[in-house]
Design an enzyme around this catalytic site. Structure first.
Site, PDB file in Angstrom:
ATOM      1  CB  SER A  38     -29.683  31.539 -36.169  1.00 54.82           C
ATOM      2  OG  SER A  38     -28.416  31.054 -36.553  1.00 54.82           O
ATOM      3  CG  HIS A  92     -31.179  27.752 -34.618  1.00 58.13           C
ATOM      4  ND1 HIS A  92     -31.992  26.653 -34.818  1.00 58.13           N
ATOM      5  CD2 HIS A  92     -30.373  27.819 -35.702  1.00 58.13           C
ATOM      6  CE1 HIS A  92     -31.700  26.089 -35.978  1.00 58.13           C
ATOM      7  NE2 HIS A  92     -30.704  26.775 -36.538  1.00 58.13           N
ATOM      8  CG  ASP A 105     -27.241  27.470 -37.445  1.00 60.20           C
ATOM      9  OD1 ASP A 105     -28.095  26.637 -37.800  1.00 60.20           O
ATOM     10  OD2 ASP A 105     -27.506  28.679 -37.239  1.00 60.20           O
ATOM     11  CG  MET A 134     -22.758  24.998 -40.373  1.00 59.68           C
ATOM     12  SD  MET A 134     -22.778  26.379 -41.530  1.00 59.68           S
ATOM     13  CE  MET A 134     -24.297  27.207 -41.035  1.00 59.68           C
ATOM     14  CG  HIS A 185     -29.769  23.354 -37.924  1.00 59.25           C
ATOM     15  ND1 HIS A 185     -29.944  24.393 -38.808  1.00 59.25           N
ATOM     16  CD2 HIS A 185     -29.880  22.221 -38.662  1.00 59.25           C
ATOM     17  CE1 HIS A 185     -30.152  23.896 -40.025  1.00 59.25           C
ATOM     18  NE2 HIS A 185     -30.108  22.585 -39.950  1.00 59.25           N
ATOM     19  CG  MET A 239     -26.787  22.355 -41.183  1.00 63.96           C
ATOM     20  SD  MET A 239     -26.809  24.144 -41.360  1.00 63.96           S
ATOM     21  CE  MET A 239     -26.654  24.608 -39.632  1.00 63.96           C
ATOM     22  CG  MET A 283     -32.985  23.303 -43.775  1.00 62.38           C
ATOM     23  SD  MET A 283     -32.566  24.399 -42.395  1.00 62.38           S
ATOM     24  CE  MET A 283     -31.615  25.682 -43.230  1.00 62.38           C
ATOM     25  CG  ASP A 307     -32.690  27.611 -39.890  1.00 57.17           C
ATOM     26  OD1 ASP A 307     -32.410  28.813 -40.022  1.00 57.17           O
ATOM     27  OD2 ASP A 307     -31.864  26.746 -39.514  1.00 57.17           O
TER      28      ASP A 307
END
Ligand code: DX5
Ligand code: ZN
Length: 226
Positions: free
Chosen positions: A8, A31, A33, A35, A64, A66, A135, A173
């Site tokens: 990540s 990965h 993320d 957000m 990913h 979010m 998760m 994760d």
């Protein structure tokens, strides 16, 4: 596909993303993320950064998301170069349509479950997906402690996949390290995200191989075909 490691980027130096990505050339995925400060209380990066990352690395991007309203935003991440796009089912309005859209665009479609979200209500959706993300921390931040309470869900998810003969990847994760990866592999996970355990290490590439070896040994010991 076997064991896969997806470091990540959240744990890397955001001022030097291209050179950070270059440190993990032996990873299966990178990965990323995303957000939005609404679905989770943190803000990271978005489409322009993903477009640039895609140009800067050969490693396929494992997005990913979010974020709220992934139905609206997720397809753009495929256009930005993502090979896999994972949305949270808690935020999606029409997860079946969204998964089909992502696949039609040529990406792998992933669906994520927060720690309190059970897998059973989504049993019939699983064939629409390429990956299920369980998760193992509350999403939002790197460096949190692994939640052991997620292990039974990983086990139940693996049983559902086996029962239906599905070859979805089962990703975990949050808090994944050499201290926790074996528990996850034993429960049936095959795809591992690790932020601080990789980018916090002096030698991220060696950390990846350490995680890979630990997970593979556990799969062998539990007589699974990794
Ligand atoms: C957390 C993110 C994770 C995070 C994992 O919400 O989804 O990908 O970077 O970080 P570690 O491995 O440090 O728990
Ligand atoms: Zn993540």
């Amino acid at each position: 596909m076997g064991i896969q490691i997806s470091p990540s980027l959240l744990a890397s130096d955001f001022a030097n993303l291209a050179s950070e990505a270059a440190r993990i050339g032996n990873a299966d995925w990178l990965h990323v993320d995303v957000m939005d400060n609404h679905f989770v209380p943190n803000l990271t990066l978005g489409l322009p950064v993903v477009e640039s990352l895609h140009r800067a690395t050969q490693t396929p991007l494992d997005l990913h998301l979010m974020i709220e309203d992934p139905d609206r935003w997720a397809p753009a991440y495929v256009e930005a170069g993502a090979g896999s796009v994972t949305f949270h089912v808690e935020a999606a309005t029409a997860p079946v349509r969204l998964a089909r859209d992502l696949r039609a665009q040529g990406a792998r479609a992933g669906m994520a479950l927060r720690p309190a979200t059970p897998v059973e209500p989504y049993e019939d959706l699983l064939p629409e997906l390429d990956m299920l993300l369980v998760m193992t921390v509350e999403p939002g931040f790197g460096g949190q402690g692994f939640l052991d309470l997620c292990l039974p869900k990983i086990r139940r998810a693996r049983r559902l996949l086996d029962a239906h003969g599905l070859d979805l990847w089962l990703q975990v994760d949050g808090g994944i390290s050499e201290a926790t990866i074996e528990r996850c592999a034993e429960a049936g996970a095959d795809t591992f995200v690790a932020g601080s355990a990789v980018f916090g290490a002096d030698d991220p590439a060696a950390a990846i191989e350490g995680l890979r070896a630990a997970a593979a040994a556990t799969w062998d010991a539990t007589s699974r075909e990794a």
